[in-house]
Design an enzyme around this catalytic site. Structure first.
Site, PDB file in Angstrom:
ATOM      1  N   GLY A 284     -13.654 -42.841  43.840  1.00 55.93           N
ATOM      2  CA  GLY A 284     -14.516 -42.254  44.851  1.00 55.93           C
ATOM      3  C   GLY A 284     -15.772 -41.585  44.308  1.00 55.93           C
TER       4      GLY A 284
ATOM      5  N   THR B  70     -14.306 -51.249  46.467  1.00 58.14           N
ATOM      6  CA  THR B  70     -15.336 -50.820  47.430  1.00 58.14           C
ATOM      7  C   THR B  70     -16.454 -50.075  46.711  1.00 58.14           C
ATOM      8  OG1 THR B  70     -14.071 -48.810  47.768  1.00 58.14           O
ATOM      9  CG2 THR B  70     -13.698 -50.590  49.337  1.00 58.14           C
TER      10      THR B  70
ATOM     11  N   THR C 273     -14.054 -50.183  36.074  1.00 57.74           N
ATOM     12  CA  THR C 273     -14.088 -50.143  34.607  1.00 57.74           C
ATOM     13  C   THR C 273     -14.154 -51.554  34.028  1.00 57.74           C
ATOM     14  OG1 THR C 273     -12.961 -48.024  34.507  1.00 57.74           O
ATOM     15  CG2 THR C 273     -12.788 -49.413  32.556  1.00 57.74           C
TER      16      THR C 273
ATOM     17  N   ALA D 135     -14.215 -53.652  40.771  1.00 54.25           N
ATOM     18  CA  ALA D 135     -14.595 -52.847  41.923  1.00 54.25           C
ATOM     19  C   ALA D 135     -13.968 -53.405  43.181  1.00 54.25           C
ATOM     20  CB  ALA D 135     -16.109 -52.859  42.064  1.00 54.25           C
TER      21      ALA D 135
ATOM     22  N   ASP E  87      -5.177 -46.048  53.937  1.00 54.14           N
ATOM     23  CA  ASP E  87      -5.206 -45.468  52.604  1.00 54.14           C
ATOM     24  C   ASP E  87      -4.472 -44.142  52.662  1.00 54.14           C
ATOM     25  OD1 ASP E  87      -5.700 -45.150  49.967  1.00 54.14           O
ATOM     26  OD2 ASP E  87      -7.846 -44.783  50.135  1.00 54.14           O
TER      27      ASP E  87
END
Length: 363
Positions: free
Chosen positions: A37, A67, A72, A65, A125
């Site tokens: 986030g 969103t 990494t 990724a 989520d």
């Protein structure tokens, strides 16, 4: 609540058992995970080399990724190949004490990938699902000691200390029952970390920290030392409380940079060159004042609009952070792009709402 704690525990152990289970011939296998986030929070690529340089084993499987403007794995792929098989990964870890690879080829907790693909379009989520997702992956990866970075801030995933506390409790309960030594640290999630947001820009930041360059982002450096220090405390031969000091030593001596170079050599060259995008737009400050807030969500969205991560050279380069004095017309950040239409859309978005709140200097 979505599920009871015992249901989360059962779900986690079943998910971990469903795919590949990695085993390492080391009594201590460390890992870190950030619940995300926060744009630019690319600490893993500094932490893993510090830990490997010290001699602890840290086989890092990372995601691309979902969103965000970069995962990494996307950032590491600017420097090295990340799509390794399980055997290749073992070989790299055997030679380097660690690796930074994409987890998709290794088939760790495949049930998690299925659940995520169902939940994402529905925007489900929950803390329960997050705990099961993270811990099942780490148990399957053979980790014995896990550090969880939980950024808290107004535009982060965790927005209040009450929320942070309940998620932490759930992590600690499930992890302890499954025999995974887990420490959760709540970090500053009020603004992006580092300067670059997007694979190539983030890779530049990581290397500037590892090289000890004077202009390297101090927040990224300090946070990486703090996280690496906590992991090094799990070395029984290191006297307690010396972790951070040792992490700083390995960074400043250049040993951590050498450890990353060894991983890059062992993993192989990146699949494609990824220069920083040459289309550049400066988002300028609307008035004199002080940067009072940066909206992580908005900044991430503009970087994605510019083309990150599928275009690794696209993204945002932050020039100002919260607390900085700014003058009208001064650039707050640069938008980088390679594809003209994506770049134009990102510039329009930055003009419409740059994601920076400017307060008056007297406040």
């Amino acid at each position: 609540s979505f599920m009871t704690t015992s249901e989360v525990l059962n779900l986690t152990s079943c998910m971990a058992a469903a795919g590949t289970q990695l085993k390492w011939d080391s009594p201590v296998v460390v890992d870190k995970h950030c619940i995300g986030g926060i744009p630019g929070n690319r600490t893993t690529m500094i932490v893993a080399p510090i830990v490997a340089a010290h001699g602890l084993v840290m086989p890092k499987t990372s995601s691309r990724a979902i969103t965000s403007p970069s995962g990494t794995a996307d950032t590491m792929e600017v420097l090295a190949r990340v799509e390794l098989t399980e055997d290749e990964m073992r070989d790299v870890v055997g030679r380097c004490n660690g690796c930074i690879v994409w987890g998709g080829h290794v088939n760790l907790s495949p049930a998690d990938d299925v659940l995520i693909s169902v939940e994402r379009p529905l925007s489900i989520d929950t803390p329960e699902q997050m705990v099961a997702s993270i811990l099942s992956k780490k148990i399957a990866a053979g980790s014995t000691h896990l550090l969880i970075d939980m950024p808290m801030g107004p535009t982060a995933k965790i927005r209040s200390s009450i929320h942070a506390h309940s998620v932490r409790k759930l992590f600690e309960f499930v992890a302890s029952r499954l025999g995974l030594v887990t420490e959760i640290i709540i970090t500053d999630g009020s603004q992006p970390i580092g300067r670059g947001i997007g694979p190539s820009l983030e890779a530049r930041d990581v290397l500037s920290v590892l090289d000890g360059r004077p202009g390297a982002p101090a927040d990224l450096r300090d946070k990486s030392i703090r996280l690496a220090g906590r992991l090094l405390e799990h070395d029984p031969l290191l006297s307690g409380g010396r972790g951070e000091e040792r992490a700083r030593e390995l960074l400043e001596s250049g040993e951590a940079r050498k450890a990353l170079d060894r991983m890059i050599d062992a993993q192989g060259p990146p699949p494609r060159p990824a220069p920083i995008g040459t289309l550049v737009f400066e988002a300028s400050c609307p008035r004199d004042g002080v940067v009072s807030e940066i909206d992580c969500f908005r900044i991430a969205r503009i970087a994605r609009t510019a083309g990150a991560p599928s275009d690794p050279g696209a993204g945002i380069d932050l020039l100002k952070k919260a607390g900085d004095m700014v003058r009208k017309g001064e650039p707050l950040y640069r938008v980088h792009g390679a594809d003209q239409s994506d770049f134009s859309a990102a510039c329009d978005a930055a003009e419409e709402n740059p994601g920076f709140r400017i307060g008056s200097a007297g406040r």
